[in-house]
Design a protein around this motif. Structure first.
Motif, PDB file in Angstrom:
ATOM      1  N   UNK A 273      47.937  56.798  50.367  1.00 26.25           N
ATOM      2  CA  UNK A 273      48.881  56.371  49.328  1.00 26.25           C
ATOM      3  C   UNK A 273      49.439  54.986  49.654  1.00 26.25           C
ATOM      4  N   UNK A 274      49.754  54.729  50.933  1.00 26.15           N
ATOM      5  CA  UNK A 274      50.232  53.406  51.335  1.00 26.15           C
ATOM      6  C   UNK A 274      49.175  52.342  51.091  1.00 26.15           C
ATOM      7  N   UNK A 275      47.922  52.677  51.372  1.00 30.40           N
ATOM      8  CA  UNK A 275      46.828  51.720  51.125  1.00 30.40           C
ATOM      9  C   UNK A 275      46.718  51.407  49.643  1.00 30.40           C
ATOM     10  N   UNK A 276      46.838  52.434  48.800  1.00 30.16           N
ATOM     11  CA  UNK A 276      46.786  52.202  47.352  1.00 30.16           C
ATOM     12  C   UNK A 276      47.910  51.265  46.907  1.00 30.16           C
ATOM     13  N   UNK A 277      49.103  51.465  47.436  1.00 26.62           N
ATOM     14  CA  UNK A 277      50.232  50.612  47.054  1.00 26.62           C
ATOM     15  C   UNK A 277      50.050  49.184  47.547  1.00 26.62           C
ATOM     16  N   UNK A 278      49.574  49.023  48.783  1.00 26.45           N
ATOM     17  CA  UNK A 278      49.326  47.675  49.305  1.00 26.45           C
ATOM     18  C   UNK A 278      48.206  46.988  48.543  1.00 26.45           C
ATOM     19  N   UNK A 279      47.182  47.753  48.172  1.00 29.97           N
ATOM     20  CA  UNK A 279      46.097  47.185  47.366  1.00 29.97           C
ATOM     21  C   UNK A 279      46.607  46.717  46.014  1.00 29.97           C
ATOM     22  N   UNK A 280      47.519  47.494  45.423  1.00 34.17           N
ATOM     23  CA  UNK A 280      48.069  47.112  44.126  1.00 34.17           C
ATOM     24  C   UNK A 280      48.786  45.775  44.211  1.00 34.17           C
ATOM     25  N   UNK A 281      49.604  45.596  45.244  1.00 33.62           N
ATOM     26  CA  UNK A 281      50.331  44.335  45.420  1.00 33.62           C
ATOM     27  C   UNK A 281      49.361  43.186  45.698  1.00 33.62           C
ATOM     28  N   UNK A 282      48.389  43.429  46.572  1.00 22.85           N
ATOM     29  CA  UNK A 282      47.451  42.366  46.939  1.00 22.85           C
ATOM     30  C   UNK A 282      46.595  41.945  45.749  1.00 22.85           C
ATOM     31  N   UNK A 283      46.019  42.936  45.054  1.00 23.46           N
ATOM     32  CA  UNK A 283      45.154  42.607  43.925  1.00 23.46           C
ATOM     33  C   UNK A 283      45.945  41.959  42.801  1.00 23.46           C
ATOM     34  N   UNK A 284      47.171  42.474  42.556  1.00 24.64           N
ATOM     35  CA  UNK A 284      47.993  41.875  41.506  1.00 24.64           C
ATOM     36  C   UNK A 284      48.317  40.424  41.803  1.00 24.64           C
ATOM     37  N   UNK A 285      48.744  40.127  43.039  1.00 22.90           N
ATOM     38  CA  UNK A 285      49.067  38.749  43.417  1.00 22.90           C
ATOM     39  C   UNK A 285      47.824  37.860  43.414  1.00 22.90           C
ATOM     40  N   UNK A 286      46.711  38.405  43.916  1.00 18.69           N
ATOM     41  CA  UNK A 286      45.474  37.622  43.974  1.00 18.69           C
ATOM     42  C   UNK A 286      44.984  37.243  42.579  1.00 18.69           C
ATOM     43  N   UNK A 287      44.955  38.245  41.694  1.00 13.04           N
ATOM     44  CA  UNK A 287      44.473  37.976  40.338  1.00 13.04           C
ATOM     45  C   UNK A 287      45.419  37.054  39.584  1.00 13.04           C
ATOM     46  N   UNK A 288      46.728  37.213  39.834  1.00 13.45           N
ATOM     47  CA  UNK A 288      47.693  36.328  39.165  1.00 13.45           C
ATOM     48  C   UNK A 288      47.469  34.872  39.589  1.00 13.45           C
ATOM     49  N   UNK A 289      47.308  34.643  40.901  1.00 16.80           N
ATOM     50  CA  UNK A 289      47.066  33.293  41.376  1.00 16.80           C
ATOM     51  C   UNK A 289      45.728  32.772  40.885  1.00 16.80           C
ATOM     52  N   UNK A 290      44.713  33.644  40.894  1.00 17.60           N
ATOM     53  CA  UNK A 290      43.387  33.238  40.470  1.00 17.60           C
ATOM     54  C   UNK A 290      43.362  32.822  39.018  1.00 17.60           C
ATOM     55  N   UNK A 291      44.092  33.522  38.177  1.00 17.24           N
ATOM     56  CA  UNK A 291      44.009  33.283  36.744  1.00 17.24           C
ATOM     57  C   UNK A 291      45.090  32.337  36.227  1.00 17.24           C
ATOM     58  N   UNK A 292      45.988  31.894  37.117  1.00 15.96           N
ATOM     59  CA  UNK A 292      47.010  30.944  36.673  1.00 15.96           C
ATOM     60  C   UNK A 292      46.893  29.596  37.357  1.00 15.96           C
ATOM     61  N   UNK A 293      46.628  29.597  38.666  1.00 16.22           N
ATOM     62  CA  UNK A 293      46.587  28.310  39.379  1.00 16.22           C
ATOM     63  C   UNK A 293      45.196  27.858  39.722  1.00 16.22           C
ATOM     64  N   UNK A 294      44.252  28.782  39.948  1.00 15.62           N
ATOM     65  CA  UNK A 294      42.913  28.384  40.375  1.00 15.62           C
ATOM     66  C   UNK A 294      42.222  27.558  39.297  1.00 15.62           C
ATOM     67  N   UNK A 295      42.552  27.819  38.054  1.00 17.20           N
ATOM     68  CA  UNK A 295      41.894  27.095  36.953  1.00 17.20           C
ATOM     69  C   UNK A 295      42.371  25.647  36.871  1.00 17.20           C
ATOM     70  N   UNK A 296      43.513  25.357  37.478  1.00 17.42           N
ATOM     71  CA  UNK A 296      44.050  24.019  37.340  1.00 17.42           C
ATOM     72  C   UNK A 296      43.695  23.124  38.520  1.00 17.42           C
ATOM     73  N   UNK A 297      42.892  23.648  39.454  1.00 16.94           N
ATOM     74  CA  UNK A 297      42.539  22.841  40.607  1.00 16.94           C
ATOM     75  C   UNK A 297      41.621  21.702  40.189  1.00 16.94           C
TER      76      UNK A 297
END
Length: 297
Positions: A273-297
């Motif tokens: 359950x802890x792994x699922x929660x940590x994955x949720x935070x990691x994937x959410x932050x990663x995808x947010x950065x990927x789809x908001x800032x990575x495109x502007x590089x």
């Protein structure tokens, strides 16, 4: 009493409550892990359980939990995605959609034991599916559907209306705007909701006691023919999950090392359950950065 003093008192009370919650959570998780981690080994994670002798593991139960989780997400995600898109983008604001949203709220607040009894009466008895993985997966779908639908709807609603107006201004159709602009923007929130709901489904027990059963049949992990009765992929076999196994050991376990097996299985469940929660935070932050800032590089 002046305003500054009131503000300090309020902040102090809020901090004290937050610290108290963290301490209670750390105590519970720490106690379970300290008692269970010494009993976890590769043999414990892969060997079958034993009913009367010591030395058993949780291999079949761990596989059953992961298999049921995968089937539940395969069934529930397309339905939830379609319902979330419809409620957010296409459903008119009238009494019918209000009733639908109210029904979703009611379903999401139902106790899991009620969902389990519903699944037992409908799928196990009425549809004659018996205690099986398929019955458990469908029951977990009813358990997971309202939560996932609500999460997807809120993730889509969080996308700015400027994105929708920009797509329509470019001559894109409504569906193309949703498919190419809205969903990619909402993807981080959707993925976070999927992973969090996966953690909740993985630890579910009450709904599965009445649908998937309380017995772990002898499965042959070298036989991957889904139509064979000994195959782990067989949908019609009963499947005791990890959470149900913990409940069963603590309620009627008679093996000599029942306490050790229960502690180890509980620790594995907490870690998952802890792994699922940590994955949720990691994937959410990663995808947010990927789809908001990575495109502007």
């Amino acid at each position: 009493m002046n305003t500054k003093l009131q503000n300090k008192i309020a902040i102090t009370i809020i901090k004290a409550i937050a610290i108290m919650v963290v301490i209670i959570l750390a105590f519970l998780i720490g106690r379970i892990l300290l008692q269970g981690l010494p009993h976890i080994s590769w043999h414990f994670l892969t060997s079958p359980s034993r009913a009367f002798t010591a030395g058993g593991g949780i291999g079949p139960q761990l596989f059953n939990s992961l298999y049921l989780l995968l089937l539940t997400l395969i069934i529930s995600f397309p339905i939830s995605l379609g319902a979330g898109i419809y409620l957010s983008e296409y459903a008119p604001k009238n009494g019918i959609t209000t009733v639908i949203r109210m029904a979703i709220e009611v379903l999401s607040s139902l106790p899991s034991v009620v969902v389990g009894l519903f699944g037992f009466l409908l799928f196990v008895v009425q549809f004659k599916l018996g205690y099986s993985i398929l019955s458990g997966a469908i029951a977990l779908t009813f358990f997971n559907l309202p939560l996932l639908t609500r999460n997807i709807e809120e993730s889509i609603n969080s996308v700015s209306n400027l994105q929708r107006e920009a797509g329509l201004a470019l001559g894109m159709s409504k569906w193309r705007t949703v498919n190419k602009i809205i969903l990619p923007e909402a993807l981080p929130g959707i993925v976070t909701g999927i992973v969090l709901s996966a953690g909740r489904v993985f630890g579910e027990a009450a709904a599965l006691i009445y649908t998937a059963g309380q017995s772990a049949t002898n499965v042959n992990f070298s036989n991957w023919n889904p139509f064979s009765s000994t195959s782990p992929l067989n949908l019609m076999r009963p499947a005791e999950t990890l959470a149900v196994h913990i409940w069963k050991i603590n309620s009627e376990g008679i093996m000599p090392d029942a306490t050790a097996v229960s502690a180890g299985a509980s620790a594995v469940l907490i870690i998952a359950v802890l792994v699922f929660n940590l994955m949720a935070r990691f994937l959410g932050n990663y995808l947010y950065k990927k789809m908001t800032s990575a495109e502007t590089k």
